[in-house]
Design an enzyme around this catalytic site. Structure first.
Site, short mmCIF file in Angstrom:
data_model
loop_
_atom_site.label_atom_id
_atom_site.label_comp_id
_atom_site.label_asym_id
_atom_site.label_seq_id
_atom_site.Cartn_x
_atom_site.Cartn_y
_atom_site.Cartn_z
N ASN A 23 -5.26 18.60 27.06
CA ASN A 23 -6.36 19.08 26.20
C ASN A 23 -7.38 17.98 25.93
O ASN A 23 -8.36 18.22 25.22
CB ASN A 23 -5.81 19.66 24.88
CG ASN A 23 -5.46 18.57 23.90
OD1 ASN A 23 -5.03 17.48 24.29
ND2 ASN A 23 -5.64 18.83 22.63
N SER A 83 -14.76 22.30 17.57
CA SER A 83 -14.69 20.89 17.99
C SER A 83 -16.05 20.18 17.93
O SER A 83 -16.11 19.03 17.47
CB SER A 83 -14.08 20.78 19.39
OG SER A 83 -12.74 21.17 19.33
N LYS A 88 -6.46 24.32 30.52
CA LYS A 88 -5.54 23.22 30.15
C LYS A 88 -4.55 22.85 31.25
O LYS A 88 -4.18 21.69 31.37
CB LYS A 88 -4.77 23.59 28.87
CG LYS A 88 -5.61 23.51 27.62
CD LYS A 88 -4.80 23.74 26.38
CE LYS A 88 -5.69 23.73 25.15
NZ LYS A 88 -4.98 24.00 23.91
P1 NAP Z 1 -2.27 31.28 26.49
O1 NAP Z 1 -1.82 30.14 27.33
O2 NAP Z 1 -3.14 32.32 27.07
O3 NAP Z 1 -0.92 32.01 25.93
C1 NAP Z 1 -0.98 33.14 25.11
C2 NAP Z 1 0.44 33.60 24.72
O4 NAP Z 1 0.31 34.64 23.76
C3 NAP Z 1 1.25 34.15 25.89
O5 NAP Z 1 2.58 33.80 25.70
C4 NAP Z 1 1.05 35.66 25.75
O6 NAP Z 1 2.15 36.41 26.21
C5 NAP Z 1 0.98 35.81 24.24
N1 NAP Z 1 0.19 36.97 23.84
C6 NAP Z 1 -1.15 37.17 24.03
N2 NAP Z 1 -1.51 38.36 23.48
C7 NAP Z 1 -0.38 38.92 22.98
C8 NAP Z 1 -0.11 40.15 22.32
N3 NAP Z 1 -1.07 41.03 22.05
N4 NAP Z 1 1.16 40.39 21.94
C9 NAP Z 1 2.16 39.52 22.20
N5 NAP Z 1 1.96 38.34 22.83
C10 NAP Z 1 0.72 38.04 23.20
O7 NAP Z 1 -3.00 30.77 25.18
P2 NAP Z 1 -2.73 29.39 24.36
O8 NAP Z 1 -3.52 28.28 24.94
O9 NAP Z 1 -1.26 29.20 24.20
O10 NAP Z 1 -3.41 29.77 22.96
C11 NAP Z 1 -2.82 30.73 22.14
C12 NAP Z 1 -3.50 30.73 20.77
O11 NAP Z 1 -3.34 29.45 20.17
C13 NAP Z 1 -5.01 30.97 20.81
O12 NAP Z 1 -5.33 31.84 19.75
C14 NAP Z 1 -5.61 29.60 20.60
O13 NAP Z 1 -6.88 29.66 19.97
C15 NAP Z 1 -4.58 28.99 19.66
N6 NAP Z 1 -4.56 27.53 19.70
C16 NAP Z 1 -4.75 26.87 18.52
C17 NAP Z 1 -4.72 25.49 18.51
C18 NAP Z 1 -4.92 24.77 17.20
O14 NAP Z 1 -5.20 23.57 17.23
N7 NAP Z 1 -4.78 25.43 16.08
C19 NAP Z 1 -4.47 24.77 19.68
C20 NAP Z 1 -4.24 25.47 20.86
C21 NAP Z 1 -4.30 26.86 20.85
P3 NAP Z 1 2.33 36.84 27.75
O15 NAP Z 1 3.04 35.72 28.42
O16 NAP Z 1 3.11 38.09 27.68
O17 NAP Z 1 0.94 37.07 28.29
#
Ligand code: NAP
Length: 279
Positions: free
Chosen positions: A89, A21, A68
């Protein structure tokens, strides 16, 4: 030039040192010749950070993992979408009033719409965290049918209920066949680039595959989907679109999307090459 009139913007998260960012937002400020700077703040004490934002008159903030949802009670007002998603965000400091928005929803939809259909299509979302919530609510608004599959079933069920969607256990991934699959888990993210949430043989059950992970730009999931001739949508497009929407909220101006994408891609590629040489 930074002087006494420079406005300060930034991102709060933990960790944030990998964030793209600052690179894309500073490019946009330079492009429009706005006297502003965008910095990364590694924040663990959210209350103090919010007091700092108010006290120092920081103009706008991006919010990333893990703040968030936790930031919501500290804000003065929420935009309707952020309220529905229950995640923020973006914060705009409007004359001392901190207003929360969610541009992840729009970012994901614009990235998806470049290549795929949404209305009346069936989508599986892997994950039930912040990104899944944003994408789930956005897909629902666009008229898609959604199934949530999450490692922790109970968390998946909470999101599915909020969306009026189906929820399946993680081991059912191989049994579903829908139009779109969206990975919102960090599986496949650097340094565990050899990981993928679903084996290639089951990827044939989908037409469109989107990955929110953008480091690396082409995850194993997207690479294998491309090998199978599926439509792929990468996480960088979502990141850029959500950043463009943030810039518009802060400045009212259109950010230079193509330049931001090019610089972010270049930065990711050089980081990846540097990391490779460290192994
Ligand atoms: P979060 O709120 O921590 O949620 C993570 C999710 O992934 C949860 O549902 C978790 O499951 C699951 N998870 C984590 N490790 C896992 C594994 N080894 N196997 C299976 N499921 C797993 O995180 P978030 O904010 O949603 O972000 C998730 C990803 O999206 C990150 O990599 C972030 O960088 C990316 N992201 C990208 C953008 C973009 O603009 N491209 C925007 C936002 C986020 P449980 O419920 O079982 O823990």
């Amino acid at each position: 030039m930074i002087d006494a009139k420079t406005w300060v913007y930034g991102i709060i998260g933990h960790p944030v040192s990998h964030s793209l960012s600052p690179i894309i937002q500073n490019l946009a400020f330079c492009y429009h010749k706005i006297n502003a700077v965008y910095l990364a703040f590694d924040v663990t004490d959210l209350a103090s950070a919010l007091a700092g934002i108010r006290g120092l008159g920081i103009k706008g903030i991006s919010v990333t993992i893990p703040h968030k949802m936790a930031i919501i009670p500290f804000l003065d007002k929420l935009d309707e979408l952020a309220e529905n998603v229950s995640a923020v965000n973006t914060v705009v400091n409007k004359d001392g009033l901190l207003i929360g928005y969610n541009t992840d929803c729009l970012g994901a939809m614009l990235a998806l719409k470049e290549k795929a259909d949404i209305s009346r299509k069936d989508y599986v979302i892997l994950g039930a965290g912040g990104a899944a919530r944003a994408i789930g609510f956005a897909l629902k608004k666009e008229g898609a049918n959604i199934t949530i599959i999450n490692r922790t079933y109970e968390k998946g069920e909470v999101l599915a209920n909020a969306l009026g969607a189906k929820c399946l256990h993680w081991n059912k991934i191989k049994e579903v066949a829908t139009y779109g699959l969206i990975n919102t888990t960090p599986i496949g993210m650097w340094p565990k680039v050899e990981e993928t949430p679903i084996s290639k043989q089951y990827l044939r059950n989908f037409k469109v595959v989107m990955d929110v992970v953008y480091h690396p730009l082409e995850t194993r999931l997207l690479h294998e989907a491309e090998e199978l001739g599926l439509i792929t949508v990468d996480g960088l497009s979502m990141l850029i679109y959500q950043g463009v929407a943030q810039f518009k909220l802060w400045t009212g101006k259109d950010a230079p999307k193509e330049e931001m994408f090019r610089l972010a891609k270049q930065t990711l590629e050089s980081t990846l090459n540097r990391n490779k040489t460290l192994i």
